[in-house]
Design a protein around this motif. Structure first.
Motif, PDB file in Angstrom:
ATOM      1  N   ILE A  83     -48.411 -17.527 -36.738  1.00  0.00           N
ATOM      2  CA  ILE A  83     -46.975 -16.866 -36.312  1.00  0.00           C
ATOM      3  C   ILE A  83     -47.535 -16.045 -35.054  1.00  0.00           C
ATOM      4  O   ILE A  83     -47.140 -16.016 -34.539  1.00  0.00           O
ATOM      5  N   ASN A  84     -49.609 -15.637 -35.704  1.00  0.00           N
ATOM      6  CA  ASN A  84     -49.360 -15.288 -33.558  1.00  0.00           C
ATOM      7  C   ASN A  84     -49.834 -16.124 -32.757  1.00  0.00           C
ATOM      8  O   ASN A  84     -49.681 -15.553 -31.920  1.00  0.00           O
ATOM      9  N   LYS A  85     -49.968 -17.117 -32.919  1.00  0.00           N
ATOM     10  CA  LYS A  85     -49.854 -18.192 -31.149  1.00  0.00           C
ATOM     11  C   LYS A  85     -48.393 -17.972 -31.107  1.00  0.00           C
ATOM     12  O   LYS A  85     -48.239 -17.940 -30.124  1.00  0.00           O
ATOM     13  N   LEU A  86     -47.554 -17.743 -31.765  1.00  0.00           N
ATOM     14  CA  LEU A  86     -45.713 -17.106 -31.533  1.00  0.00           C
ATOM     15  C   LEU A  86     -45.800 -16.146 -30.466  1.00  0.00           C
ATOM     16  O   LEU A  86     -45.991 -16.266 -29.534  1.00  0.00           O
ATOM     17  N   GLN A  87     -45.794 -15.351 -31.632  1.00  0.00           N
ATOM     18  CA  GLN A  87     -46.571 -14.162 -30.512  1.00  0.00           C
ATOM     19  C   GLN A  87     -47.078 -14.041 -29.405  1.00  0.00           C
ATOM     20  O   GLN A  87     -46.305 -13.621 -28.367  1.00  0.00           O
ATOM     21  N   GLN A  88     -48.634 -14.849 -29.355  1.00  0.00           N
ATOM     22  CA  GLN A  88     -48.649 -14.986 -28.322  1.00  0.00           C
ATOM     23  C   GLN A  88     -48.090 -15.585 -26.946  1.00  0.00           C
ATOM     24  O   GLN A  88     -48.182 -14.694 -25.359  1.00  0.00           O
ATOM     25  N   HIS A  89     -47.585 -16.744 -27.423  1.00  0.00           N
ATOM     26  CA  HIS A  89     -46.646 -16.888 -26.124  1.00  0.00           C
ATOM     27  C   HIS A  89     -45.691 -16.674 -26.024  1.00  0.00           C
ATOM     28  O   HIS A  89     -44.784 -17.123 -24.685  1.00  0.00           O
ATOM     29  N   ILE A  90     -44.804 -15.413 -26.617  1.00  0.00           N
ATOM     30  CA  ILE A  90     -43.777 -15.351 -26.155  1.00  0.00           C
ATOM     31  C   ILE A  90     -43.458 -13.626 -25.840  1.00  0.00           C
ATOM     32  O   ILE A  90     -43.426 -13.239 -24.524  1.00  0.00           O
ATOM     33  N   ILE A  91     -44.557 -12.133 -26.664  1.00  0.00           N
ATOM     34  CA  ILE A  91     -44.502 -11.479 -26.245  1.00  0.00           C
ATOM     35  C   ILE A  91     -46.017 -10.985 -25.711  1.00  0.00           C
ATOM     36  O   ILE A  91     -45.947  -9.411 -25.416  1.00  0.00           O
ATOM     37  N   THR A  92     -47.313 -11.744 -26.226  1.00  0.00           N
ATOM     38  CA  THR A  92     -48.597 -11.291 -26.121  1.00  0.00           C
ATOM     39  C   THR A  92     -48.776 -10.377 -27.449  1.00  0.00           C
ATOM     40  O   THR A  92     -49.363 -10.747 -28.476  1.00  0.00           O
ATOM     41  N   CYS A  93     -47.803  -9.452 -27.216  1.00  0.00           N
ATOM     42  CA  CYS A  93     -48.634  -7.974 -28.196  1.00  0.00           C
ATOM     43  C   CYS A  93     -47.375  -6.948 -28.397  1.00  0.00           C
ATOM     44  O   CYS A  93     -46.463  -7.223 -27.403  1.00  0.00           O
ATOM     45  N   ALA A  94     -47.176  -6.501 -29.700  1.00  0.00           N
ATOM     46  CA  ALA A  94     -46.629  -5.712 -29.713  1.00  0.00           C
ATOM     47  C   ALA A  94     -46.469  -4.560 -28.088  1.00  0.00           C
ATOM     48  O   ALA A  94     -47.647  -4.068 -28.240  1.00  0.00           O
TER      49      ALA A  94
END
Length: 384
Positions: A253-264
């Motif tokens: 899921i962190n792969k998706l995070q990195q490509h969608i918003i990078t980080c909170a």
């Protein structure tokens, strides 16, 4: 020259009805209208204005670790372990996201192949079915009156996950150990994921203990838990949520995070990490107050012969339209037009929910809530 068309996927999506109604309210208020707002999915707390003085500018204005600011993960993991009775590794089993809505979407994206089915009991939070469609999956809706044992009869070879909302939006119902254990057993038997939306885990009656879905899944083989700081601490506009899962799923899921918003958002995450205990001390008494208000309003509705589906938590009530001849969309529209009272149509929570409206009690003082309930009762009587 022809204009390129949008993706056909979007034709199968609808506006979120709660957001659509609240957008209209914002527009009405901008023109000076006085609207009793019983549609907003948030609680208004008395919280001090945040100060970022003294925080390291070298950090807060820039990207953080994609899994989230380490100190915030540590605080959240410690708190989450109380709900589940299981340790949560802040380095490998938690991911801080831009709101729990994104956490749910990324969880669904991570587990669904095209055409996979997701079982969603009604009343269902408005975004579940469309998020499943956005992930190229198929939402399988369970009528509200069939109860929480019903999902077993909807399982097919294409079923991949069951969505669980606890405590429940829009009814305020809590799932107990028997129901959660049954869902876990079902997940094990059929090799399913349980996507557990626990955004309102703090909004319980005083003295009650929340039970997380992963309590029955020590290895977190099936449960993916999505939680919200935004909801639980009265900072919905900050968009800070988090996701708890096993190490492998967090990595995916962190792969998706990195490509969608990078980080909170780093600056907000750093503030929440440094002020976590203060926020809990500030908001917990206010949470108890709003849950008490919710249950008093349930009594007020019952006194006016307006039935609600069972529940005692969150700040929501799912109220029947009784003998009104109007469907929920028309009722909510007329209520807003005639009485300047805003609620959310029940149809947004599933096809079997058109005889209900969602009432939220977190954004208005009690005196105005009572006026709103009187208006609802009057509308039901006037539209029999």
């Amino acid at each position: 020259m022809s204009r390129p068309s949008h993706a056909s996927l979007l034709d199968g999506l609808s506006e979120a009805p709660s957001v659509r109604f609240n957008n209209r309210i914002y527009e009405m208020k901008d023109t000076g209208a006085d609207v009793i707002t019983m549609s907003l999915g948030e609680a208004f707390f008395d919280i001090s204005m945040p100060s970022f003085d003294g925080m390291p500018s070298a950090d807060i204005h820039h990207y953080s670790h994609s899994r989230g600011v380490p100190l915030l993960r540590q605080k959240l993991a410690k708190h989450a372990s109380v709900d589940s009775g299981l340790p949560v590794d802040p380095d490998s089993e938690i991911l801080v996201t831009a709101g729990s809505k994104l956490a749910i979407y990324m969880a669904l994206t991570a587990v669904l192949e095209q055409g996979d089915e997701v079982i969603i009991p009604e009343p269902a939070w408005v975004s579940y079915p469309d998020q499943v469609r956005m992930c190229r999956g198929v939402p399988v809706m369970v009528p509200w009156h069939e109860g929480y044992e019903a999902p077993a009869s909807y399982i097919t070879p294409r079923t991949r996950a069951i969505v669980v909302n606890n405590p429940h939006n829009p009814t305020g119902r809590r799932l107990g150990t028997v129901e959660l254990q049954s869902l876990h057993d079902l997940a094990v038997k059929h090799s399913l994921f349980i996507i557990a939306d626990e955004a309102y885990s703090e909004f319980l009656p005083k003295g009650e203990r929340f039970i997380s879905a992963d309590q029955f899944d020590p290895e977190r083989d099936h449960a993916i838990v999505c939680k919200s700081m935004s909801k639980n601490y009265g900072i919905s506009g900050w968009r800070i949520g988090y996701l708890i899962a096993n190490r492998f799923m967090i990595e995916q899921i962190n792969k998706l995070q990195q490509h969608i918003i990078t980080c909170a958002p780093t600056i907000l995450s750093c503030y929440l990490a440094e002020n976590y205990d203060m926020l809990r001390e500030t908001t917990r008494p206010q949470i108890s107050r709003v849950v008490d208000v919710r249950n008093r309003m349930a009594e007020e509705l019952a006194a006016r012969d307006i039935r609600c589906l069972p529940g005692d938590s969150t700040f929501y009530l799912f109220a029947s339209l009784g003998e009104s001849r109007l469907n929920s969309e028309d009722f909510a529209t007329e209520l807003l037009s005639r009485h300047k009272v805003a609620v959310v149509p029940g149809i947004g929570y599933g096809g079997t929910c058109d005889r209900f409206i969602r009432i939220a009690v977190g954004a208005e003082p009690e005196e105005r809530l009572l006026r709103g309930i009187d208006a609802i009762a009057s509308m039901i009587a006037a539209t029999r």
